[in-house]
Design a protein around this motif. Sequence first.
Motif, PDB file in Angstrom:
ATOM      1  N   ALA A   1       0.890  -0.991   0.347  1.00 13.84           N
ATOM      2  CA  ALA A   1      -0.003  -0.212  -0.161  1.00 13.84           C
ATOM      3  C   ALA A   1       0.828   1.559  -0.242  1.00 13.84           C
ATOM      4  N   MET A   2       1.705   1.184   0.787  1.00 12.65           N
ATOM      5  CA  MET A   2       2.177   1.976   0.352  1.00 12.65           C
ATOM      6  C   MET A   2       3.756   2.642  -1.054  1.00 12.65           C
ATOM      7  N   ASP A   3       3.537   1.351  -1.028  1.00 14.76           N
ATOM      8  CA  ASP A   3       3.762   1.233  -2.550  1.00 14.76           C
ATOM      9  C   ASP A   3       2.892   1.893  -3.467  1.00 14.76           C
ATOM     10  N   GLN A   4       2.077   2.612  -3.083  1.00 13.93           N
ATOM     11  CA  GLN A   4       0.864   2.414  -3.730  1.00 13.93           C
ATOM     12  C   GLN A   4       0.668   1.091  -4.871  1.00 13.93           C
ATOM     13  N   GLU A   5       0.293  -0.198  -4.500  1.00 14.61           N
ATOM     14  CA  GLU A   5       0.556  -0.922  -5.108  1.00 14.61           C
ATOM     15  C   GLU A   5      -1.329  -1.480  -4.721  1.00 14.61           C
ATOM     16  N   TYR A   6      -2.001  -0.929  -5.189  1.00 10.80           N
ATOM     17  CA  TYR A   6      -3.554  -1.220  -4.070  1.00 10.80           C
ATOM     18  C   TYR A   6      -4.301  -2.510  -4.739  1.00 10.80           C
ATOM     19  N   SER A   7      -3.506  -3.055  -5.749  1.00 13.58           N
ATOM     20  CA  SER A   7      -4.232  -4.399  -6.011  1.00 13.58           C
ATOM     21  C   SER A   7      -3.454  -5.490  -5.955  1.00 13.58           C
ATOM     22  N   ASP A   8      -2.267  -5.090  -5.349  1.00 13.50           N
ATOM     23  CA  ASP A   8      -1.348  -6.585  -5.042  1.00 13.50           C
ATOM     24  C   ASP A   8      -1.671  -6.663  -3.054  1.00 13.50           C
ATOM     25  N   SER A   9      -1.624  -4.893  -2.359  1.00 12.11           N
ATOM     26  CA  SER A   9      -2.258  -4.951  -1.095  1.00 12.11           C
ATOM     27  C   SER A   9      -3.619  -5.749  -0.920  1.00 12.11           C
ATOM     28  N   ILE A  10      -4.743  -5.512  -1.684  1.00 14.34           N
ATOM     29  CA  ILE A  10      -5.745  -6.734  -1.570  1.00 14.34           C
ATOM     30  C   ILE A  10      -5.738  -7.694  -1.980  1.00 14.34           C
ATOM     31  N   ALA A  11      -4.740  -8.276  -2.742  1.00 11.80           N
ATOM     32  CA  ALA A  11      -4.726  -9.538  -2.532  1.00 11.80           C
ATOM     33  C   ALA A  11      -4.390 -10.204  -1.717  1.00 11.80           C
ATOM     34  N   THR A  12      -3.016  -9.655  -0.657  1.00 16.47           N
ATOM     35  CA  THR A  12      -2.190 -10.304  -0.077  1.00 16.47           C
ATOM     36  C   THR A  12      -3.333 -10.094   1.235  1.00 16.47           C
ATOM     37  N   LEU A  13      -4.469  -9.772   1.472  1.00 10.20           N
ATOM     38  CA  LEU A  13      -5.133  -9.025   2.247  1.00 10.20           C
ATOM     39  C   LEU A  13      -6.639 -10.513   2.375  1.00 10.20           C
ATOM     40  N   MET A  14      -6.840 -10.757   1.087  1.00 16.78           N
ATOM     41  CA  MET A  14      -7.540 -11.398   0.852  1.00 16.78           C
ATOM     42  C   MET A  14      -7.349 -12.790   0.988  1.00 16.78           C
ATOM     43  N   GLU A  15      -5.837 -12.729   0.537  1.00 16.52           N
ATOM     44  CA  GLU A  15      -5.967 -14.698   0.849  1.00 16.52           C
ATOM     45  C   GLU A  15      -5.417 -14.661   2.060  1.00 16.52           C
ATOM     46  N   ALA A  16      -5.000 -13.740   3.124  1.00 20.50           N
ATOM     47  CA  ALA A  16      -4.596 -13.817   4.378  1.00 20.50           C
ATOM     48  C   ALA A  16      -5.649 -14.133   5.048  1.00 20.50           C
ATOM     49  N   VAL A  17      -7.317 -12.969   5.006  1.00 17.33           N
ATOM     50  CA  VAL A  17      -8.530 -13.107   5.265  1.00 17.33           C
ATOM     51  C   VAL A  17      -9.474 -14.401   4.953  1.00 17.33           C
ATOM     52  N   GLU A  18      -8.572 -15.174   3.876  1.00 20.10           N
ATOM     53  CA  GLU A  18      -9.462 -16.966   3.425  1.00 20.10           C
ATOM     54  C   GLU A  18      -8.396 -17.221   4.467  1.00 20.10           C
ATOM     55  N   ARG A  19      -6.924 -17.393   4.444  1.00 23.72           N
ATOM     56  CA  ARG A  19      -6.116 -18.529   5.338  1.00 23.72           C
ATOM     57  C   ARG A  19      -6.491 -18.423   7.198  1.00 23.72           C
ATOM     58  N   TRP A  20      -6.687 -17.163   7.285  1.00 29.52           N
ATOM     59  CA  TRP A  20      -7.076 -16.614   9.054  1.00 29.52           C
ATOM     60  C   TRP A  20      -8.280 -16.016   9.017  1.00 29.52           C
ATOM     61  N   PRO A  21      -9.633 -16.671   8.921  1.00 32.29           N
ATOM     62  CA  PRO A  21     -10.552 -15.786   8.797  1.00 32.29           C
ATOM     63  C   PRO A  21     -11.283 -14.785  10.049  1.00 32.29           C
ATOM     64  N   ASP A  22     -10.616 -16.149  11.520  1.00 28.32           N
ATOM     65  CA  ASP A  22     -11.257 -15.366  12.661  1.00 28.32           C
ATOM     66  C   ASP A  22     -10.009 -14.072  13.257  1.00 28.32           C
ATOM     67  N   ILE A  23      -9.197 -13.828  12.406  1.00 27.51           N
ATOM     68  CA  ILE A  23      -8.439 -12.809  12.523  1.00 27.51           C
ATOM     69  C   ILE A  23      -9.601 -11.209  12.321  1.00 27.51           C
ATOM     70  N   PRO A  24      -9.502 -10.358  13.054  1.00 30.38           N
ATOM     71  CA  PRO A  24     -10.650  -9.176  13.304  1.00 30.38           C
ATOM     72  C   PRO A  24      -9.524  -7.884  12.796  1.00 30.38           C
TER      73      PRO A  24
END
Length: 142
Positions: free
Chosen positions: A83-106
């Motif tokens: 996100a700091m590198d303004q790569e928002y699509s990459d940042s979103i993809a990274t977070l989506m993968e993380a949410v999929e793997r760890w859905p219980d981390i708020p």
Amino acid sequence: NEYILWLQEINAINEAIEVSETGIEVAENDSEWQLQFIRRLSILLADRALPGDVEEAIRLTRWTIELDPDNPAAYRALALAEAMDQEYSDSIATLMEAVERWPDIPDLHEDLAKMLRESGRDGMDVDYHMDEAARLREQLQQ
């Protein structure tokens, strides 16, 4: 301000050295400690790189994920660096993968919602992830 930043850098370097020295002594016989050592040191180095060298922070957090793919903190650090590198699509993809793997981390849900909003992708997903973060935090407090 520069003095405070300088002190923070010195503290980060000292912490990395302390962790490294301890790691060398303990890691020889303890594989779990080795994993914790890799987690702490790589995230510390990525945090240290972030203010001045976003590309280095991205490289270090990707390296951390390669070594320890079960580390949600590394995914959060990578998403922040992207996100700091303004790569928002990459940042979103990274977070989506993380949410999929760890859905219980708020925090992962909240970070994803914020990134979606920041990138102009407001909508139901933002509301869902903010609500999910609140629900999970409430569960943790019970």
